[in-house]
Design an enzyme around this catalytic site. Structure first.
Site, PDB file in Angstrom:
ATOM      1  N   CYS A  90    -158.748  -4.931  37.496  1.00 33.89           N
ATOM      2  CA  CYS A  90    -158.531  -6.360  37.754  1.00 33.89           C
ATOM      3  C   CYS A  90    -159.177  -6.831  39.051  1.00 33.89           C
ATOM      4  CB  CYS A  90    -157.039  -6.665  37.782  1.00 33.89           C
ATOM      5  SG  CYS A  90    -156.199  -6.318  36.216  1.00 33.89           S
ATOM      6  N   HIS A 346    -155.666 -14.967  33.738  1.00 30.47           N
ATOM      7  CA  HIS A 346    -156.203 -13.823  34.491  1.00 30.47           C
ATOM      8  C   HIS A 346    -157.374 -13.233  33.710  1.00 30.47           C
ATOM      9  CE1 HIS A 346    -156.680 -10.146  36.567  1.00 30.47           C
ATOM     10  NE2 HIS A 346    -155.658  -9.465  36.101  1.00 30.47           N
ATOM     11  N   CYS A 376    -153.508  -6.378  42.531  1.00 26.92           N
ATOM     12  CA  CYS A 376    -153.152  -5.059  42.001  1.00 26.92           C
ATOM     13  C   CYS A 376    -154.175  -4.664  40.945  1.00 26.92           C
ATOM     14  CB  CYS A 376    -151.743  -5.069  41.414  1.00 26.92           C
ATOM     15  SG  CYS A 376    -151.468  -6.308  40.129  1.00 26.92           S
TER      16      CYS A 376
END
Length: 390
Positions: A90, A346, A376
């Site tokens: 991510c 996201h 994260c």
């Protein structure tokens, strides 16, 4: 040490899974942000020495070096522009920013575009791993990994639930945080706060061609009752789809340059890179690492959390920014002031430069100075980037 500057950062508005951006090939979607950053900054396209593009699911339409393909599909960059595609899960395009800054700070290069792409509609999350497992080609967990972590399959969702239990959050805590994410995103959209950072994307709709300029995931009718009524993802867990980040399509880009490039090309920077940090920890709870990475970044920068004016902490799950707030003692009113991934989506590999676009534009709009971004990442890794608005 030489400084690295962010001249501008842009993003597309997020598209929901199967939504308004689903008809756009990810290579072309990535090219939209590349073209926008070149056009908006006025940089000579021939001066761009590299494009670093984050992408997590590097298969299907995002395979075969999607970063290079996006350069070739762009309308501004010459085919002589190099590109590389990177995967730090991510945090891929946040790492792209950090690699670009490191290149500039080392004196190796003067003009680099950091960018990201993820079309989660067209290349579903985890599809590359699932294909290999389905075809009997094995999976990522080698005998060596199994020996060290017997019986454990990495799961960001389970890590997020572990954070809920470890830090003592309730489902109501998560629900209220999710509602606040939508409320802030609604306010930002209605006040045109995103207008300066969003790249319009032409799309085809049943009613004809249109421009995609508004984040599609925002629920303008969100209520606490509605969020609280969403079914838990596991019987004994606290998280729901409403308190998790939304699957999203999008791209983003930032122009990172040296002080010499500012003078040579007559550029005006929006921000200076103040600190670059990446750390790693427990790969099982995994999503908790931004807490400790922030400690390290502040220590290295000689700063305290109170010195930071705004924070962008990716809302992979509501438990992550809540745990970050609890651990750091940060002011909740400075966190994700225009909403986060729960409302806005996201888009995995694009989220790093997406959050940076939102952060530096929010700092500039408010006349504030320091911003901190953290995310994260799978495997227990976290990036932290501190910037100073100029």
């Amino acid at each position: 040490m030489p400084a690295a500057y962010i001249v501008d950062a842009v993003r597309t508005a997020g598209g929901r899974r199967g939504g308004r951006l689903a008809g756009v090939h990810p290579v072309d979607l990535a090219a939209k942000s590349l073209d926008a950053i070149v056009n908006r900054t006025g940089i000579d396209p021939n001066a761009v020495e590299d494009v670093i593009m984050g992408c997590v699911s590097q298969g299907g339409e995002q395979s075969m070096q999607v970063g290079r393909n996006a350069v070739l599909a762009s309308k501004t960059l010459p085919e002589s522009t190099p590109a590389v595609t990177i995967d730090r899960q991510c945090g891929s395009s946040q790492q792209a920013i950090q690699f670009a800054a490191q290149a500039v700070m080392s004196g190796t290069q003067d003009v680099v575009i950091a960018s990201g792409i993820e079309s989660m509609s067209r290349v579903p999350m985890g599809s590359t791993a699932m294909f290999h497992m389905k075809e009997g080609l094995g999976n990522y967990k080698s005998p060596g990994l199994e020996e060290k972590y017997p019986g454990i399959m990495w799961s960001q969702f389970m890590g997020a639930e572990m954070i809920v239990k470890k830090h003592g959050f309730t489902k109501d805590d998560l629900d209220r945080f999710a509602l606040a994410s939508h409320e802030k995103a609604i306010a930002a959209t209605k006040s045109a706060a995103f207008e300066a950072e969003i790249v319009p994307v032409e799309i085809e709709t049943p009613d004809g061609d249109a421009m995609h300029t508004v984040d599609e995931g925002i629920r303008f009718d969100a209520t606490l009752e509605g969020i609280a009524g969403v079914k838990r993802l596991t019987e004994d867990g606290a998280l729901t789809a409403a308190t998790s980040s939304q699957i999203c399509d999008g791209s983003s880009a930032a122009l990172i340059v040296s002080e010499e490039a500012l003078k040579t090309y007559g550029l005006t920077p929006m921000a200076r890179i103040h600190n670059l940090t990446v750390t790693a920890g427990d790969p099982v709870i995994m999503l908790e690492e931004p807490l400790f990475a922030t400690d390290r970044a502040l220590e290295r920068a000689g700063m305290k959390i109170g010195d930071i004016d705004l924070y962008e902490v990716n809302e992979a799950f509501a438990s992550v920014p809540l745990a970050w707030l609890k651990h750091t003692g940060a002011d909740p009113d400075k966190l994700n002031v225009n909403g986060g991934a729960i409302a806005l989506g996201h888009p995995l590999g694009a989220s790093g430069t997406k959050l940076m676009a939102t952060l530096i534009h929010a700092l500039k709009a408010r006349g504030l100075k320091y911003g901190l971004q953290t995310m994260c990442e799978g495997g227990g890794v976290a990036n932290v980037t501190i910037v100073e608005a100029l």
